[in-house]
Write a protein that holds these residues in place. Structure first.
Motif, short mmCIF file in Angstrom:
data_model
loop_
_atom_site.label_atom_id
_atom_site.label_comp_id
_atom_site.label_asym_id
_atom_site.label_seq_id
_atom_site.Cartn_x
_atom_site.Cartn_y
_atom_site.Cartn_z
N TYR A 1 7.41 7.93 0.98
CA TYR A 1 7.10 9.35 0.87
C TYR A 1 6.02 9.58 -0.19
O TYR A 1 5.09 10.36 0.01
CB TYR A 1 8.38 10.13 0.52
CG TYR A 1 8.22 11.63 0.49
CD1 TYR A 1 7.86 12.33 1.64
CD2 TYR A 1 8.42 12.35 -0.68
CE1 TYR A 1 7.72 13.71 1.63
CE2 TYR A 1 8.29 13.73 -0.71
CZ TYR A 1 7.94 14.41 0.44
OH TYR A 1 7.80 15.77 0.42
N GLU B 1 2.72 8.62 1.16
CA GLU B 1 2.26 9.64 2.09
C GLU B 1 1.70 10.86 1.34
O GLU B 1 0.69 11.43 1.74
CB GLU B 1 3.43 10.06 2.98
CG GLU B 1 3.04 10.94 4.14
CD GLU B 1 4.23 11.27 5.01
OE1 GLU B 1 4.51 10.50 5.93
OE2 GLU B 1 4.90 12.30 4.75
N LEU B 2 2.37 11.22 0.24
CA LEU B 2 1.90 12.38 -0.54
C LEU B 2 0.55 12.11 -1.20
O LEU B 2 -0.30 13.00 -1.29
CB LEU B 2 2.93 12.78 -1.60
CG LEU B 2 4.20 13.46 -1.10
CD1 LEU B 2 5.10 13.82 -2.27
CD2 LEU B 2 3.86 14.72 -0.31
N HIS C 1 -1.90 12.58 1.40
CA HIS C 1 -2.03 14.02 1.65
C HIS C 1 -2.93 14.67 0.58
O HIS C 1 -3.82 15.47 0.92
CB HIS C 1 -0.63 14.67 1.63
CG HIS C 1 -0.63 16.14 1.87
ND1 HIS C 1 -0.89 16.71 3.10
CD2 HIS C 1 -0.40 17.18 1.02
CE1 HIS C 1 -0.82 18.03 3.00
NE2 HIS C 1 -0.53 18.34 1.75
N SER C 2 -2.75 14.27 -0.69
CA SER C 2 -3.59 14.81 -1.78
C SER C 2 -5.05 14.52 -1.51
O SER C 2 -5.91 15.39 -1.66
CB SER C 2 -3.27 14.14 -3.12
OG SER C 2 -1.94 14.22 -3.42
N ILE D 1 6.80 15.28 -7.34
CA ILE D 1 7.26 16.05 -6.18
C ILE D 1 8.51 15.38 -5.58
O ILE D 1 9.51 16.05 -5.27
CB ILE D 1 6.14 16.17 -5.11
CG1 ILE D 1 5.02 17.05 -5.66
CG2 ILE D 1 6.68 16.75 -3.81
CD1 ILE D 1 3.75 17.02 -4.82
N GLU E 1 10.71 17.67 6.61
CA GLU E 1 9.42 18.30 6.34
C GLU E 1 8.35 17.71 7.25
O GLU E 1 8.11 16.49 7.22
CB GLU E 1 9.01 18.07 4.87
CG GLU E 1 7.82 18.93 4.49
CD GLU E 1 7.11 18.43 3.25
OE1 GLU E 1 7.35 17.30 2.82
OE2 GLU E 1 6.29 19.20 2.74
N SER E 2 7.74 18.55 8.03
CA SER E 2 6.58 18.17 8.85
C SER E 2 6.77 16.84 9.58
O SER E 2 5.96 15.92 9.43
CB SER E 2 5.32 18.08 7.98
OG SER E 2 5.16 19.22 7.21
N SER F 1 9.06 14.50 9.18
CA SER F 1 9.74 13.41 8.46
C SER F 1 11.05 13.90 7.85
O SER F 1 11.15 15.05 7.43
CB SER F 1 8.88 12.88 7.32
OG SER F 1 7.71 12.29 7.82
#
Lengths: 369, 142
Positions: free
Chosen positions: A165, A168-169, A172-173, A192, A209-210, A212
């Motif tokens: 996760y 993945e974040l 995403h950033s 987060i 979330e989205s 996942s």
């Protein structure tokens, strides 16, 4: 009445999916297996000797207490070994190293203590998806033009562990054009993750979330604190997965799919507010949680099933799980969304839904008034 | 008369310079809510309700600046007009420095895009620092 319902499901199967595919053959099997307690002898809830869980499921659930505090001990120990020695102030690199170590070790310890393998958890999610996809494809009570979309949405949900996760974040950033070193972006991503799962990943929480689902390892070890064995833990987790998968297709995503359920709940509760946006989302997800959980428990004796339901409802009895704005109360969710769920009543061998105490499902009020 | 004076005095005592913070965090699927509360006058009273209850006090110096920083980030055009679904609420926050009040609902991260994601991340880092400080200055109730 149940026979006719299942026949209706089966007869409408043909429009929804390819009979010949291996997956559908498997899921048709699941549906057949569901139909294994048609002739059970249920207890009379007015009988003074009826099991407590048939009289008032919420009271029964709240009477089941934890026997140990493995979660608390692991959290304290992990903090002592890792976070307490972090320099103040710490560099981003030091913070990230500590977070990575603490979260990874917590996960390792949780799966060691519970003896549940990570692959088994992924398989559990996959099974939950299969059960839900079967229902979505076979029920005649969903809008036809939404069936494929809902089916595919459930099918595409995946499971993310802590470090996955965080990775993945960070990606995403970067996609959002956020400037900063990798270490800085990673620190934000860990923060987060820790907001949802705690700094050691040991919060009793899971979220969708989205596309996942993130399952905080704290939720897994908290089930061990009830004295649950490996199979019981997996069974209880199936509710969590069903509920979180349900959010992918809940009443906030597909309001029209739940119109009849909405009317039923409004009648049963005597309140229009019961289906305000937020509570509708939870109640409709509980419906899917009940379907997945009941499938897992179909060969489990009723008293053992009741115990597992109590484990799965961890936190529903807490004072703070009640209304905040439009959230449905723990007692309503346990006694109505779960307790009156036809398939749950079957595994518990409690009285089936009646006109006085109906089941609110996709088909509306059952039995019909 | 006594009641009248009390009614005047009570709101007045809260009005000037009191720093406060309330963080609420619902967990899924139960919606059990954790809370972290800070109320500062001469000192800061701290209260935490998670699976255990914790209490403590701390000097105003420890929390006032951190809460002010949080308010500054939140007040700087934070995208608080988002409609966040209940199961995607990560935090509900109320903070005050005595003159400015902010109320925020923060969702899970992926719904924040572009510059909003930057503000969101900064706010989360600040909140985690505050939660750590609160936990450090409280002890579990027996």
């Amino acid at each position: 009445m149940k026979i006719s319902f299942l026949l209706l499901l089966m007869t409408t199967f043909s429009f929804a999916a390819d009979y010949g595919s291996p997956e559908m053959k498997r899921t048709i099997g699941i549906l057949d297996e569901m139909n294994n307690r048609i002739n059970y002898e249920y207890c009379d809830p007015n009988d003074p000797n009826a099991p407590a869980y048939c009289k008032n499921l919420y009271e029964y659930v709240c009477s089941v207490k934890k026997k140990s505090n493995l979660l608390g001990v692991l959290d304290t120990e992990t903090s002592r070994k890792h976070w307490d020695i972090l320099p103040d102030p710490a560099t981003h690199a030091q913070f990230n190293q500590t977070a990575r170590t603490a979260i990874t070790l917590s996960e390792t310890n949780v799966y060691k203590v519970t003896q549940v393998e990570r692959d088994e958890i992924r398989l559990l999610l996959s099974d939950a998806k299969s059960v839900m996809k079967t229902f979505i494809s076979s029920t005649p009570f969903l809008p036809r033009n939404k069936v494929k979309e809902m089916h595919d949405k459930v099918n595409s949900v995946n499971l993310k562990y802590g470090t996955e996760y965080v990775t993945e974040l960070v990606a995403h950033s970067k996609r959002q054009g956020i400037k900063g070193s990798d270490e800085a972006l990673q620190k934000q991503a860990y923060a987060i993750y820790m907001s949802a799962c705690g700094k050691n990943g040991l919060e009793v929480n899971a979220f969708y979330e989205s596309g996942s689902i993130v399952l905080c390892p704290g939720l897994v070890i908290s089930l061990k604190d009830y004295g649950a064995n490996k199979e019981e833990i997996k069974n209880a987790l199936s509710f969590t997965f069903g509920h979180e998968l349900g959010h992918a297709i809940d009443a906030s995503e597909y309001p029209e799919a739940y119109d009849k359920m909405k009317t039923c709940y409004q009648n049963v509760s005597g309140s229009q507010n019961i289906w305000e946006a937020d509570s509708a989302s939870e109640i409709s997800s509980d419906y899917w949680g009940g379907i997945v959980l009941s499938h897992r428990l179909k060969n489990t004796p009723p008293a053992d099933s009741a115990k597992i339901i109590a484990y799965a409802m961890d936190g529903f009895c807490n004072e703070s799980s009640g209304h905040s704005g439009a959230h449905s109360e723990g007692s309503f969710r346990v006694n109505q969304s779960i307790g009156k769920h036809q398939l749950i009543a079957e595994v518990l061998e409690c009285a089936p839904p009646s006109k006085e105490a109906p089941f609110c499902s996709l088909r509306g009020t059952y039995p019909a008034p | 008369m006594l009641l009248y004076l009390t009614l005047i005095f009570i709101p007045f005592s809260f009005a000037i310079g009191d720093t406060s913070l309330s963080i609420e965090h619902p967990r899924n699927p139960s919606h059990q809510k954790d809370s972290y509360i800070v109320n500062c006058k001469k000192n800061c009273d701290l209260k935490v309700t998670t699976s255990a209850k914790r209490q403590g006090t701390s000097s105003v110096v420890t929390f006032e600046s951190k809460i002010n920083e949080l308010i500054a980030i939140a007040a700087a055009d934070f995208p608080n007009d988002k409609k966040i679904k209940a199961h995607q609420v990560l935090y509900t926050i109320k903070a005050s420095d005595g003159s400015r009040n902010v109320e925020l609902t923060l969702g899970y991260p992926k719904s924040y895009l572009g510059e909003d994601y930057k503000k969101y991340s900064d706010l989360i880092v600040k909140l985690e620092e505050l939660k750590s400080a609160i936990l450090l200055n409280t002890t579990e109730e027996k």
